[in-house]
Design an enzyme around this catalytic site. Sequence first.
Site, PDB file in Angstrom:
ATOM      1  N   GLU A 169     -21.090  22.006  93.096  1.00 46.36           N
ATOM      2  CA  GLU A 169     -20.200  21.187  92.280  1.00 46.36           C
ATOM      3  C   GLU A 169     -18.710  21.498  92.430  1.00 46.36           C
ATOM      4  O   GLU A 169     -17.887  20.600  92.318  1.00 46.36           O
ATOM      5  CB  GLU A 169     -20.596  21.344  90.801  1.00 46.36           C
ATOM      6  CG  GLU A 169     -21.935  20.735  90.450  1.00 46.36           C
ATOM      7  CD  GLU A 169     -21.958  19.219  90.578  1.00 46.36           C
ATOM      8  OE1 GLU A 169     -21.012  18.557  90.120  1.00 46.36           O
ATOM      9  OE2 GLU A 169     -22.924  18.698  91.174  1.00 46.36           O
ATOM     10  N   SER A 453     -66.396  18.012  38.081  1.00 45.51           N
ATOM     11  CA  SER A 453     -67.003  19.311  37.727  1.00 45.51           C
ATOM     12  C   SER A 453     -66.278  20.499  38.344  1.00 45.51           C
ATOM     13  O   SER A 453     -66.562  21.647  37.973  1.00 45.51           O
ATOM     14  CB  SER A 453     -68.463  19.321  38.161  1.00 45.51           C
ATOM     15  OG  SER A 453     -69.162  18.311  37.473  1.00 45.51           O
TER      16      SER A 453
END
Lengths: 790, 230
Positions: A169, A453
Amino acid sequence: MFPFLLLLSAVIGWQFYRELEQQVVDRFSSHNWDLPSKIYAEPLLLYPGMQVKEEDLLQRFRRLDYRPARRAIQLRGEYNYDQQRGQLQITLRDSPLPRFQEKTQRVAMWLQDSRIVRIVDLDDGLSLPFIELDPEVITGVYDDEREERRIVKLYDVPSLLVKALLAAEDHRFFEHEGIDLWRILGAIRANLLARRPVQGGSTLTQQLVKNFFLTQEKVFSRKLVEICIATIVEFHYSKLEILENYLNEIYLGQHGSKGIFGMWEAARVYFGKEPRDLTLGEIAVLAGMVKSPNTYSPLRHVDRVIHRRNYVLQRMRTLGDISEEEYQAALQEKLVPRTLPPENNRAPYFTDFVTKELAEQFSSEALATAGLRVFTSLNVQLQEVAQEVVETGLKNLEAKYARLQRAKPEERIQACLIAIQPQTGEIRAMVGGRDYRISQFNRAINAHRQPGSVFKPVVFLAALAEERRQKEGRFLPTSIIKDTPFSWSFSGQTWRPGNYNNKYFGDVSLRQALEQSLNAATARLAHDIGLAPILRTAQELGFTSSLPEYPSLVLGSGEVSPYEVAVAFSTLANNGLRVVPRAITLITNREGEVLSRHGIEMEQTIPEEEAYLITHMLEGVLDRGTARAARQHGFSRPAAGKTGTTNDYGDAWFVGYTPELVTVVWVGFDQRQSLGLSGSQAALPIWVEFMKRATAGRPVARFSQPLGVTQVAIDPQSGFRATDHCPVVVEEAFFRGEEPQRLCPQHAAGLRSIDSLSDHPERDDDGRMERETAPPPRPAEKSRPWWRIF
Amino acid sequence: MNWHKYVAILALCTSGCVFSGLGQKIFAQDRRGWISHEPLFEEDLSPPGEAMSPGEKFDERIPEEEKDTRSVSPGDFDGTIDRELSSTLTSGPPDLPAARTLLPHEQVALSFVIRGREAMAREEAAVAKAYFERAIEIAPLLPFSYYFLGKLAFLYEKHEQALPLLQKAGTLLARRNHLWCGEALRLLGAVYEDMGEYEHARATYRQSLDFAPANLQIRSALARLSDGES
């Protein structure tokens, strides 16, 4: 006029430059990378003696993105399994979790018959008591940009990667001042010759500035501002600082919907490695990607990537960064596209729950950008089992009972499951519904349904704590109550609870009433002790919903969430110690510094003797009572539990627990339609399947009997001490000093001796528990007349 | 073109940028929100005086030696140890059991208990607490984690927290190790005594004597309480 204009422009330009400089310096210096926060599951602990299936372990490594190595392991995140020798070698990665163990990198583990035999540190040859794998990421918390990034320090980046990047780059990076005039001229020339843009003239600094501060808009004014900012940045910061920022900022492609930013994340996604472990060829691939990340993605375009890689290698050789030999070797490296581990969130309801909890402490912006690490109690393996059993269980119900099938997905029968470790309150698994994609409503937390229950143990627990109105002493599991048609007048109304199938059993013990879930006997008991103690006991257990103060409450007509039920039964499983449930255990910042630790919080809300007595009675529910199908389905561990079915069969529950895990399952329709099934038919099979798989390989454990409790063999018919002639003998738990003294009058012929300490060892697995001489028997605190005992 | 013309043109263009608001527009599109000086968290979680200042760069503010990832946040047991109390407890507990007598996961948990005990000796209460809690997570039925967590709470005068932990330890130890059970109950008695609940203390000491009849500490505690009674 011209000098004046020139002067004015210069003044304005200078002012602009100063402002720009101030803003650039401010932002660059106070810069914080946006990192998504991550939610982690519990780390997996591996230790000698642990039972673990090879395939489960290898699957875990794959999910953690460990790479199989064909040769000896070298790099972090590699493993090698020699099936013939049963040897597994791993190089552990650095964990995001603040670890308790010493730093260990390379370990070898021997497995035999699905059991870990030994773990050795390969670097020093010493045996290790355990190792901890890094925790799995359940999901990340992202903003709209969905950027995935990990910050890397320059000193952690191999110099070759920097060289490759510069070669590809900006090879004059260390020479220019932010702008490379030669490069710009070269680019202009190349573009003119090609008559199209083929080469850019931007330096690394300009690229960084563009990504940091500016838009991607291609206009001359932006370019000018970019040049100005680049020179400012170069003036104020060192080349190394700029380089480090570049390595973290650069965009390097996509992984699904997430953008990959920075070299660390790219190295991890594309090669499963950290930057320091990359080969030269891999380094060249990453450096080459900067030009066009998606065109040169190694996941897709292998030919293009190799071409670009070779170009970068060639540039490096030309610049003298690598030797000819290194160049040739790197060219030979094969590039195989990786198969990435799936991204799907395996615990969506749980992560919603965690995120909601986090939202009380952090803003959504902070969560999406601060890079927090949130460690949770979720056990990935249990979670997977939970999801599977819920899905399969519901499918089985639909197949067996066609009336349960619905055409519309959102109307289908639903279920939820929550599993908690009672001693720590850690939520191990949570399934909030059948399919998160169809309904995100978390039933485990937010659904408020009648427990039926399942509420009965609260009544019996309250009874154990209360003196009887007729001064007969407090209730015991052997106390007799009447199970006959019964009516309860309350506020001018009469309530007549009936038994299942209208069958009544006359005189029954408390134990029988609970085991067989007898409504009339329970209501009569509740009537005897009153509603207030029951409501108080419910609160002490951990029910937080507002419960109605009317008689039908005692049979579970008040609405509660499965989460509350899990907390309440955790209190029973934990000897009356109520713990605060925890999903989050630890939060650190991105540097690993601890922000908050969520420790164990517990409070003794129920006397441990009473909690144990109820647990002991609830064990009978599985052994003889309404949940005996659990034993028939092969769940044989010591466990206690309770079924629950509402009047209209709209809700089916089962809550059950071993000493180490409490699990609640609810089944029903969101529209509250009738299932026509009881808790033991609809919820119990899911619970059994989950618990069988969740506890597989764990040592068998029994409930701890408190010192204030003693067990006595009794004749269940008479409730007195059993003799050798009693046809049925059961062991019953009593408050110490309140156990029956008289022999069974119906079969009187001698005392049956029960030494609960020797008959009931804590464990029955390998008998390695410590044994010492039993303590001398303690005298009863005060003798009670027989009529006060029953 | 010489340099001052270049500067003039650059100045003209850039001043135009300023007037047209282009610069502002460009900055306004900054997607990372760096312009915003809002705090990172809704509430400042950093310790006082350690908030990140705008001038600081990257991670330079944190000295390397302070980047201890094993650091533990202060827990519930902040404060100083009651040294007098501590010295009376040190001679009490028997040796921890040999690892081979325990189940595999309990062996791992015991190694955490030992580390926690070492941290406790160094007066690193938060670290010790984290070790004991981790031990409970690994082996929730191993009693020693509860015993030492309860002892830690007691040393830091968190009596209400110590009570259930020691009671739990006693329950778990009753069938496993009577000497240790006696020790857990002795400590429970000591907690009651320290709370001024002498009746409870006496009863618990007596109970502990059933398990560890030769324990002089228990006998002297009972004698002490009897003297107080008389």
